[in-house]
Each structure stands twice: as structure tokens, then as C-alpha cells.
Scaffold this motif. Structure first.
Motif, PDB file in Angstrom:
ATOM      1  N   ASP A  36       0.831  -1.207   0.000  1.00 41.38           N
ATOM      2  CA  ASP A  36       0.000   0.000   0.000  1.00 41.38           C
ATOM      3  C   ASP A  36       0.862   1.253   0.000  1.00 41.38           C
ATOM      4  N   GLN A  37       1.990   1.196   0.739  1.00 38.46           N
ATOM      5  CA  GLN A  37       2.891   2.345   0.786  1.00 38.46           C
ATOM      6  C   GLN A  37       3.461   2.649  -0.594  1.00 38.46           C
ATOM      7  N   VAL A  38       3.913   1.616  -1.266  1.00 40.03           N
ATOM      8  CA  VAL A  38       4.499   1.804  -2.594  1.00 40.03           C
ATOM      9  C   VAL A  38       3.439   2.335  -3.553  1.00 40.03           C
ATOM     10  N   ALA A  41       2.676   5.957  -2.743  1.00 39.92           N
ATOM     11  CA  ALA A  41       3.786   6.821  -3.144  1.00 39.92           C
ATOM     12  C   ALA A  41       3.780   7.043  -4.654  1.00 39.92           C
ATOM     13  N   LEU A  42       3.487   5.986  -5.407  1.00 40.69           N
ATOM     14  CA  LEU A  42       3.408   6.131  -6.867  1.00 40.69           C
ATOM     15  C   LEU A  42       2.264   7.042  -7.276  1.00 40.69           C
ATOM     16  N   GLU A  43       1.102   6.843  -6.650  1.00 39.52           N
ATOM     17  CA  GLU A  43      -0.050   7.702  -6.956  1.00 39.52           C
ATOM     18  C   GLU A  43       0.251   9.153  -6.587  1.00 39.52           C
ATOM     19  N   ILE A  76      11.434  10.387   0.626  1.00 36.32           N
ATOM     20  CA  ILE A  76      10.321   9.458   0.856  1.00 36.32           C
ATOM     21  C   ILE A  76      10.600   8.149   0.141  1.00 36.32           C
ATOM     22  N   LEU A  77      11.063   8.242  -1.085  1.00 37.60           N
ATOM     23  CA  LEU A  77      11.365   7.037  -1.857  1.00 37.60           C
ATOM     24  C   LEU A  77      12.452   6.210  -1.187  1.00 37.60           C
ATOM     25  N   MET A  78      13.512   6.866  -0.711  1.00 38.32           N
ATOM     26  CA  MET A  78      14.592   6.141  -0.028  1.00 38.32           C
ATOM     27  C   MET A  78      14.070   5.461   1.233  1.00 38.32           C
ATOM     28  N   GLN A  79      13.196   6.161   1.977  1.00 32.97           N
ATOM     29  CA  GLN A  79      12.627   5.570   3.187  1.00 32.97           C
ATOM     30  C   GLN A  79      11.759   4.365   2.834  1.00 32.97           C
ATOM     31  N   LEU A  80      10.975   4.477   1.776  1.00 32.69           N
ATOM     32  CA  LEU A  80      10.146   3.354   1.341  1.00 32.69           C
ATOM     33  C   LEU A  80      11.003   2.166   0.903  1.00 32.69           C
ATOM     34  N   GLN A  81      12.085   2.451   0.195  1.00 34.58           N
ATOM     35  CA  GLN A  81      12.981   1.373  -0.225  1.00 34.58           C
ATOM     36  C   GLN A  81      13.635   0.712   0.983  1.00 34.58           C
ATOM     37  N   PHE A  82      14.041   1.513   1.966  1.00 34.68           N
ATOM     38  CA  PHE A  82      14.621   0.963   3.188  1.00 34.68           C
ATOM     39  C   PHE A  82      13.599   0.087   3.916  1.00 34.68           C
TER      40      PHE A  82
END
Length: 134
Positions: A36-38, A41-43, A76-82
Motif C-alpha cells: 500500500d505504501q508503494v 507513493a506512486l499515486e 520518501i522514496l529512499m525511506q520506502l525502499q529501506f
């Protein structure tokens, strides 16, 4: 496909405190699953690009402001990837634990069967011994 829970971003002519918006988004991400986070974030990125494109065409945003917004999105993207890597590691660890628990469960079932058989044999022996004495 847009998530029903997402609200559209305001139009190019509106003024918005982007740092507060991103902060609120990060708080909401903490309570969601990784998928859901990914997806959110994409949306969010898609909506932001559309809004920023319209704002740029209207000439209301400076390149420096856009650079700051891009930096925030990259964070935000780096945090999501982590978070995704952490979730994947946790999943692997949990799968290993499940495998160990299954082996232990199987071993315990076998030990239980063996103990039940031994108890049955002992009981039979005791009963036969008592029958022989009487």
C-alpha cells in the motif's frame, strides 16, 4: 487506478504547504502495508507531477522550489525502499522460524507417538503381571 482513499491534489492556482502535506503523508505511510505504501507513493508522485506541470505552465513555481520538492520525494522514496528491504528481511527470518517450528512440531509429534506406544506396552505388561499373580 486511483485508490478510493486518496484525495486529488489541489489545482495549480492554490497555495499549499508542501512540507505539511509530505509530513502528513509520511505519518499515514507508517500505518500501511508495504504494498500500500508503494502504491500510494506512486499515486502521490503521479498527482504531484501533474500538479507541478500545470503550476509550471502557469509560471507560479520557481525551479528552486521544485528542486526542494524533488528532494523531499527522493527522501520518501529512499525511506520506502529501506522499509521494503527491512520487510523482506523480516519475511525471510519469519519463514526460517516457521520452518524450524514445523520441524520441531514434527519431532514432538513423533516423540509423543513413541511415548504413547511405550506407555501402552508398559500398561499391557503391568496388566499381564497382575493377571498372572491372581
Amino acid at each position: 487506478m486511483a485508490d478510493a482513499g486518496l484525495l486529488p491534489l489541489p489545482g495549480a492556482s492554490s497555495r499549499l504547504d508542501w512540507s505539511r502535506l509530505l509530513e502528513a503523508d509520511q505519518v499515514s505511510l507508517c500505518s500501511m502495508s508495504e504494498a500500500d505504501q508503494v502504491q500510494q507513493a506512486l499515486e502521490f508522485s503521479k498527482q504531484l507531477m501533474v500538479t507541478e506541470s500545470a503550476t509550471l505552465q502557469a509560471g507560479e513555481v520557481s525551479p528552486a522550489l521544485l528542486t526542494g520538492k524533488v528532494s523531499q520525494l527522493e527522501q520518501i522514496l529512499m525511506q520506502l525502499q529501506f522499509d521494503l528491504r527491512k520487510e523482506q528481511q523480516d519475511k525471510v527470518e519469519l519463514q526460517q522460524q516457521v520452518q524450524l517450528l514445523r520441524r520441531d512440531n514434527q519431532r514432538l509429534h513423533e516423540e509423543s507417538r513413541t511415548a504413547a506406544n511405550q506407555l501402552r506396552r508398559f500398561t499391557d505388561w503391568v496388566l499381564q503381571s497382575v493377571d498372572k499373580r491372581t
